[in-house]
Design a protein around this motif. Structure first.
Motif, PDB file in Angstrom:
ATOM      1  N   THR A   1      43.616  42.909  33.540  1.00 24.29           N
ATOM      2  CA  THR A   1      42.825  41.769  34.000  1.00 24.29           C
ATOM      3  C   THR A   1      43.378  40.461  33.442  1.00 24.29           C
ATOM      4  OG1 THR A   1      40.800  43.070  34.243  1.00 24.29           O
ATOM      5  CG2 THR A   1      40.542  40.693  33.951  1.00 24.29           C
TER       6      THR A   1
ATOM      7  N   ARG B   1      46.631  39.644  35.263  1.00 19.85           N
ATOM      8  CA  ARG B   1      46.366  39.212  36.638  1.00 19.85           C
ATOM      9  C   ARG B   1      45.847  37.785  36.687  1.00 19.85           C
ATOM     10  NH1 ARG B   1      43.482  44.780  38.949  1.00 19.85           N
ATOM     11  NH2 ARG B   1      45.343  45.616  40.017  1.00 19.85           N
TER      12      ARG B   1
ATOM     13  N   ALA C   1      44.744  35.936  45.543  1.00 21.38           N
ATOM     14  CA  ALA C   1      43.936  37.100  45.172  1.00 21.38           C
ATOM     15  C   ALA C   1      44.664  38.397  45.502  1.00 21.38           C
ATOM     16  CB  ALA C   1      42.583  37.046  45.886  1.00 21.38           C
TER      17      ALA C   1
ATOM     18  N   TYR D   1      43.347  41.424  43.542  1.00 18.23           N
ATOM     19  CA  TYR D   1      41.935  41.280  43.875  1.00 18.23           C
ATOM     20  C   TYR D   1      41.761  41.370  45.391  1.00 18.23           C
ATOM     21  CZ  TYR D   1      40.818  40.056  39.083  1.00 18.23           C
ATOM     22  OH  TYR D   1      40.646  40.104  37.713  1.00 18.23           O
TER      23      TYR D   1
ATOM     24  N   ALA E   1      36.172  37.781  44.811  1.00 21.92           N
ATOM     25  CA  ALA E   1      36.356  38.625  43.624  1.00 21.92           C
ATOM     26  C   ALA E   1      37.219  37.918  42.582  1.00 21.92           C
ATOM     27  CB  ALA E   1      36.984  39.955  44.015  1.00 21.92           C
ATOM     28  N   LEU E   2      38.290  37.258  43.041  1.00 18.68           N
ATOM     29  CA  LEU E   2      39.143  36.527  42.108  1.00 18.68           C
ATOM     30  C   LEU E   2      38.380  35.370  41.479  1.00 18.68           C
ATOM     31  CD1 LEU E   2      41.818  35.770  40.774  1.00 18.68           C
ATOM     32  CD2 LEU E   2      42.427  34.533  42.871  1.00 18.68           C
TER      33      LEU E   2
ATOM     34  N   ALA F   1      36.023  36.506  38.617  1.00 19.34           N
ATOM     35  CA  ALA F   1      36.729  36.870  37.389  1.00 19.34           C
ATOM     36  C   ALA F   1      37.394  35.654  36.751  1.00 19.34           C
ATOM     37  CB  ALA F   1      37.777  37.938  37.698  1.00 19.34           C
TER      38      ALA F   1
END
Length: 313
Positions: free
Chosen positions: A258, A261, A280, A285, A290-291, A294
């Motif tokens: 994570t 990324r 993403a 992702y 979602a990106l 996070a």
């Protein structure tokens, strides 16, 4: 791509602040510019580096120093010399009581100091924008890293010293790239020292289990990795990989992934015009939402805000 290559691929100087400083004793500079990263090359004579936290260190010709901000520090001819000059954010230069010294210390094109013929000569390059250096790189460094001149040698210092005083078209870009190269060479030398306090992922690079697992992650960030999948690829059990990975690196495989990324996403947002959906997908992702979720949890701002801030800077 290995972890070190990806980390060192991060620095991107833009309009970096660069100077050739020439000083005669007694001199003492209080640096509180809050810059994310500063590189100092001692060309002639000696200096003392005095961090606010930690022991003073003496550096001499050929030594390279990397300072990680925003902590303040002092550079002087002697630990007993009281600060005479204060460097503020934006590289504003004053006396300790606030009187401007910008004109008094100006010695020409990117030349600065209290005496053009002074015995102490330093090359200083400062990354002024935080977005120019990745968070992972800053997290991997101590407040002050010193690489001694007798342990490494690079022609880049001589090239930088030759170029730093020129005032030609495109010179800022030339100096930015030289600073990036010199920083990378210095960090590579520092990480490679036997006694270096290198981060766990660097030490784990040579591990027969964790090393291959890390390379798999870095080679294909978009793959929907699981611990079970990764363990199967490197030929160990899921439990064995998770335990060994956490022991050497200090966090579980998926937490490490994570971080990588999101660091890569930050670089793409800063360096490219790719859409958020495209970024993403490139870093694993499923979609922009979602990106964004996070990214904001880790960076404190949304990807759009991060990109806008980098563009403004």
């Amino acid at each position: 791509m290995d972890a070190l290559t990806e980390l060192l691929d991060g620095p991107r100087a833009r309009g970096a602040f660069m100077l050739r400083s020439t000083l005669a004793p007694p001199w003492s500079l209080r640096i509180q510019d809050e810059a994310p990263l500063t590189l100092l090359s001692m060309v002639r004579d000696e200096a003392w580096l005095i961090p606010d936290r930690g022991d003073p260190q003496r550096v001499g010709p050929g030594d390279m120093v990397v300072f990680r901000g925003p902590d303040a520090y002092t550079v002087s001819d002697d630990p007993a010399t009281a600060p005479q000059i204060v460097i503020h954010p934006g590289q504003r230069c004053t006396t300790p009581d606030g009187t401007s010294l910008s004109e008094a210390m100006d010695l020409g094109v990117r030349a600065w100091g209290n005496d053009p013929d002074g015995p102490a000569v330093m090359l200083v390059g400062t990354y002024q924008m935080r977005g120019a250096v990745t968070r992972r790189l800053l997290a991997a460094l101590p407040p002050m890293a010193v690489v001694r001149g007798d342990t490494w040698r690079s022609p880049l210092v001589d090239v930088l010293q030759e170029e730093i005083g020129k005032d030609e078209p495109g010179q800022d870009v030339v100096l930015d790239r030289l600073l990036d190269l010199l920083l990378i060479a210095t960090l590579r030398a520092w990480f490679s020292r036997p006694d270096a306090a290198a981060p766990g992922w660097y030490r784990a690079h040579g591990d027969p289990v964790v090393g291959p697992a890390m390379r798999l992650l870095h080679d294909d960030l978009a793959h929907p990795w699981t611990v079970a999948d990764l363990a199967a690829r490197v030929g160990v059990s899921r439990a064995a990989l998770a335990q060994r990975f956490a022991k050497l690196i200090g966090e579980p495989p998926m937490a490490y992934l994570t971080g990588v990324r999101l660091a890569q996403a930050a670089d793409l947002l800063r360096e490219t015009e790719a859409t958020l959906d495209a970024v993403a997908r490139r870093v694993g992702y499923g979609n922009a939402f979602a990106l964004s979720t996070a990214f904001k949890r880790v960076h404190g701002v949304s990807p759009q805000e991060y990109r806008a801030g980098a563009a403004t800077a």
